[in-house]
Design a protein around this motif. Structure first.
Motif, short mmCIF file in Angstrom:
data_model
loop_
_atom_site.label_atom_id
_atom_site.label_comp_id
_atom_site.label_asym_id
_atom_site.label_seq_id
_atom_site.Cartn_x
_atom_site.Cartn_y
_atom_site.Cartn_z
N UNK A 169 3.44 9.45 -101.94
CA UNK A 169 2.80 10.00 -103.00
C UNK A 169 3.48 9.09 -104.44
N UNK A 170 4.74 8.93 -104.20
CA UNK A 170 5.41 8.45 -105.17
C UNK A 170 5.16 6.84 -105.51
N UNK A 171 4.83 6.32 -104.34
CA UNK A 171 4.64 4.92 -104.60
C UNK A 171 3.08 4.74 -104.96
N UNK A 191 -8.88 10.60 -102.51
CA UNK A 191 -9.40 11.36 -103.95
C UNK A 191 -8.59 11.25 -105.11
N UNK A 192 -7.27 11.65 -104.61
CA UNK A 192 -6.23 11.94 -105.91
C UNK A 192 -6.06 10.47 -106.71
N UNK A 193 -6.03 9.59 -105.83
CA UNK A 193 -5.76 8.20 -106.32
C UNK A 193 -6.88 7.72 -107.09
N UNK A 239 -8.84 6.44 -112.63
CA UNK A 239 -9.91 6.97 -113.39
C UNK A 239 -11.19 6.16 -113.26
N UNK A 240 -11.54 5.83 -112.04
CA UNK A 240 -12.60 4.66 -111.90
C UNK A 240 -14.12 5.35 -111.89
#
Lengths: 234, 256, 351
Positions: A185-187, A212-214, A219-220
């Motif tokens: 998550x951090x990276x 999905x979070x990525x 913001x694609x």
């Protein structure tokens, strides 16, 4: 053309000569574009040709019909029909491709791999060194690894080297194939940040992002691949 | 831009056997072109023709010399051809014993081309040889050893130094990494890639190893039975091969 | 005494064998009956062909008996200077070409001679082809007139050509030599004939004849310097002391035969004609009079000749090439002139 990258009626199929010439349709009628400063995400279930579209844009896969237009400064190059030398020039100046897999020459250190990509992308030696260090640092690659060849790294470490390599030179078109698949998550957050920086600087970004979070983080705009047809078997 | 070297319709037959048939290719500075195919596919015959060592039965090779003139290789006299081969071109052979003077020290091997060009200062020759041995990662204290005392990998690196000392523009390599241990191969590949990039060389490398082609070359030509069956961007040809034979070749590689 | 190597790095050649009994030499005792033709190079052909067979020559020639018992006396005599006139003309043609292209190796149809290869079959054929009736022949081996090889060859020609022979450099018109150039400066009209074991100076590094010919044709002589480079890298200086390569008339690189490099400067701008014959290798080459002969070297390692730290133990000469001679079984040795004639002349002058 105002877009940085445009697919016009692109179709692709594989002819498998080893299987009696069977034709495997991949995609047909792909029409979309990505503007400078825009981030777009190819969306669809696996096997719908997302990766093939990305690879065609980079010239890694051939394009059967249609055009894939990339703006290269003042001119527009059709990757579908460009000569190999033109595609190589485009890769050097205009397009970056970050894949899930790192392919490098054994024995070359992580730092050198990233620096070399910077120099090839037009940075001076000093700039390349500074930016490589900066990127590897931000991507939390332990400094003791910088001088080692990435072949010995874990999957996540390799992927971060790959991202640094793909992002070091400021190219106007960025193609991302699951850049964060094996990151924590951090990276992922760092990668999202780097991508956003590049977008804000005017790069056109086209990616495949399953998480999905990525997807939300960068913001694609969603491009639904299933709305394109599938090439008919000949 | 005019290519550095271009070949058109190169054909060579040995009796009924076709070694090369209608091969077209070109290469320019800073490019690495790989020629891949099985043994007997005509790769080495093609390379010999490009080197001017073998006259084609048909077809033409054109070379852009240092003055920018485009010359047909067949129209260059033997004296100039040999001079080009010693200065403007390099040829790294699969068998180091053919590319090196095995009875002559490493320093003498590297210095020979310089002496051929008329360098008559021992100190300068020695300094230049040391510099090149360093660049190909051969320790300075091996300068007086003959290549018979070198390992396979060192011999190939010495061949490279011997060829590059006159700053050639075109380097032909015939299976330079075959027969070497994998780790030794990696080191050599890295060296070839680095030097060809730094020096802006045009490199034609013949190999049967697709991994070597992928790591080193920008473009690739796949040969079968004397013909080029597919050519293009290296990663495109290897990842999305169109020709039936190329597909077979690519699918036959053992994944590491 | 065969010549097995072209290059060597010995400081001195091994001590020669002194010939036995110098009193036996047939000096100036030649029969005036020899009436063959000769003097091919620079001389006119007589036109009296075919040449008549020669009558018997010497009453006192015991060497001839050993060499060829049936031919020594009586009616089974030799043609003038042993070789038939056709062969001599073939060799003269090669010689003319060699003189016209200084330093270039001309192939010739080397004949079997009544001596083994390595004993000077090339030199003997060249000498045979150029001898005329009025010539005076001197033969030296490593500088000495009295070694077995020198004596044999001198007698061979005295017998088969009936010409005069000498040990005096100044008196000779033709000097056949193995491994030395006389200390006494040669003059116009003299011809020096070298016996050559391996004529190809590039052979040491390039075994392919097709390739060495190309290299000569295109004057690609970088390889010759590789040999000198190797010397310096191994020994700190150019350690080649004999068969030291030279460039002739600014064009061909030539092997001067296994003469010590001490003699190389004598070849340069020499008033005498220098001819080289390699019997086994079937090559003839030449250096015309007054031709530039330059020893190859590096700018920072220039060519130098050996110098000796003592004079000749017999004649006291300095600046002569010296041989080390073992004088007894107790390790006693002395350094004496390798050129026996020069040494004797000095000693006579001193008396």
């Amino acid at each position: 053309m105002t877009a940085a990258l445009e697919f016009r009626d692109v179709a692709k199929s594989f002819t498998l000569h080893l299987r009696g010439g069977a034709v495997l349709p991949v995609i047909a009628g792909a029409n979309f574009s990505v503007a400078p400063g825009e981030c777009a995400v190819l969306w669809g279930p696996s096997g719908t040709g997302k990766s093939s579209l990305l690879r065609m844009a980079y010239g890694n896969y051939r394009c059967d019909t249609g055009a894939i237009l990339v703006r290269d400064g003042a001119r527009v190059v059709d990757v579908a029909t460009a000569a190999p030398r033109e595609v190589l020039a485009l890769r050097a100046r205009t397009m970056s491709y970050v894949s899930q897999f790192l392919r490098v020459i054994p024995r070359v250190s992580a730092q050198d791999v990233v620096e070399a990509a910077g120099r090839e992308g037009g940075l001076s030696e000093g700039e390349a060194r500074d930016r490589a260090g900066d990127l590897l640092f931000r991507l939390n690659l332990p400094e003791r690894l910088w001088d080692l060849p990435p072949a010995t790294f874990s999957g996540g470490e390799q992927q971060r080297v790959n991202i640094a390599r793909g992002l070091i030179a400021p190219r106007p078109v960025l193609l991302l194939d699951e850049p964060t698949a094996s990151l924590d998550g951090q990276n992922r957050a760092v990668v999202a940040e780097l991508i956003e920086e590049r977008r804000a600087a005017g790069a056109a970004i086209l990616g495949i992002v399953h998480d999905a979070a990525m997807r939300e983080a960068i913001g694609g705009r969603i491009i639904d691949v299933t709305r394109f047809g599938t090439a008919r078997a000949a | 831009m005019t290519p550095l070297l271009s070949a058109h319709g190169l054909t060579k037959t040995y009796g009924p056997r076709i070694a090369c048939a209608g091969v077209d290719l070109d290469i320019t500075e800073g490019e690495v072109l790989a020629i891949v195919g099985e043994s007997g596919s005509g790769k080495s015959t093609l390379l010999s023709m490009l080197a001017g060592e073998l006259a084609p039965d048909a077809g033409e090779i054109r070379y852009r010399d240092r003055e920018g003139r485009v010359r047909a290789l067949g129209a260059i006299g033997p004296a100039e051809l040999r001079s080009l081969a010693r200065t403007d071109w390099g040829f790294v052979r699969q068998d180091a014993a053919q590319g090196l003077r095995m009875a002559v020290s490493a320093g003498g091997n590297v210095g020979e081309r310089l002496m051929g060009l008329g360098e008559r200062h021992y100190g300068n020759i020695r300094a230049c040889a040391l510099d090149w041995l360093d660049r190909v990662e051969i320790a300075a204290d091996r300068i007086d050893d003959p290549p018979t005392r070198f390992s396979g990998g060192m011999r190939q690196r010495l061949q490279i130094a011997r060829n590059l000392v006159t700053a050639p523009r075109l380097v032909l390599m015939d299976e330079p990494t075959s027969g070497l241990d994998v780790s030794v191969q990696a080191r050599l590949l890295d060296l070839i890639r680095r030097l060809s990039g730094e020096l802006g060389l045009a490199v034609v490398i013949v190999t049967h190893d697709l991994a070597v082609a992928r790591l080193l070359s920008h473009r690739i030509a796949v040969m079968r039975a004397g013909r080029v069956v597919e050519t293009g961007l290296t990663d495109q040809v290897l990842d999305d091969p169109a020709d039936a034979y190329t597909q077979l070749l690519v699918s036959s590689v053992l994944a590491a | 005494m065969s010549d097995a190597r072209t290059f060597g790095t010995d400081a001195h050649p091994s001590p020669r064998l002194r010939g036995e009994g110098r009193d036996d030499l047939v000096v100036g005792a030649a029969s005036p009956k020899g009436d063959g033709e000769g003097g091919a190079v620079g001389g006119a052909f007589s036109g009296e062909l075919p040449h008549p067979r020669l009558p018997p020559l010497f009453a006192d020639d015991d060497v001839g008996k050993t060499l060829s018992p049936q031919a020594g006396r009586g009616d089974a005599a030799y043609n003038f200077a042993y070789l038939d006139e056709g062969t001599k003309r073939m060799i003269r043609r090669a010689l003319l070409k060699a003189v016209a292209v200084p330093g270039y190796q001309v192939p010739f149809a080397s004949r079997e001679m009544p001596m083994p290869y390595g004993w000077g079959t090339g030199g003997v054929q060249v000498t045979a082809a150029i001898l005329g009736r009025s010539d005076v022949l001197k033969v030296i081996d490593q500088g000495a007139d009295d070694t077995t090889n020198a004596v044999s060859i001198r007698r061979f020609f005295a017998k088969t050509a009936g010409i005069a022979t000498t040990t005096r450099t100044g008196e000779a018109t033709v000097i056949q030599t193995r491994h030395r150039i006389p200390e006494t400066p040669l003059t116009e009209g003299q011809t020096l004939v070298y016996q050559v074991p391996i004529p190809e100076p590039l052979r040491f590094l390039e075994p392919r004849e097709t390739e060495t010919r190309q290299m000569h044709a295109l004057a690609e002589y970088g390889l010759m310097h590789v040999k000198l480079y190797e010397d310096i890298s191994r020994h700190g200086h150019i350690a080649t002391t004999y068969a030291y390569p030279v460039e002739v008339a600014g064009r061909y690189v030539m092997d001067p035969s296994p003469t010590p490099k001490f003699d190389n400067p004598k070849m340069d701008d020499c008033p005498a004609l220098q001819l080289f014959g390699a019997g086994r290798e079937r090559r003839i080459y030449a250096v015309p009079p007054y031709t530039r002969v330059r020893s190859l070297d590096f700018e920072d390692h220039p060519f130098t000749v050996q110098s000796f730290d003592r004079p000749c133990a017999l004649c006291g000469a300095e600046g002569h090439y010296l041989d080390e001679v073992v004088t007894d079984d107790a390790g006693g040795r002395m350094f004496i002139c390798s050129d026996t004639d020069a040494c004797e002349t000095r000693r006579e002058g001193a008396q």
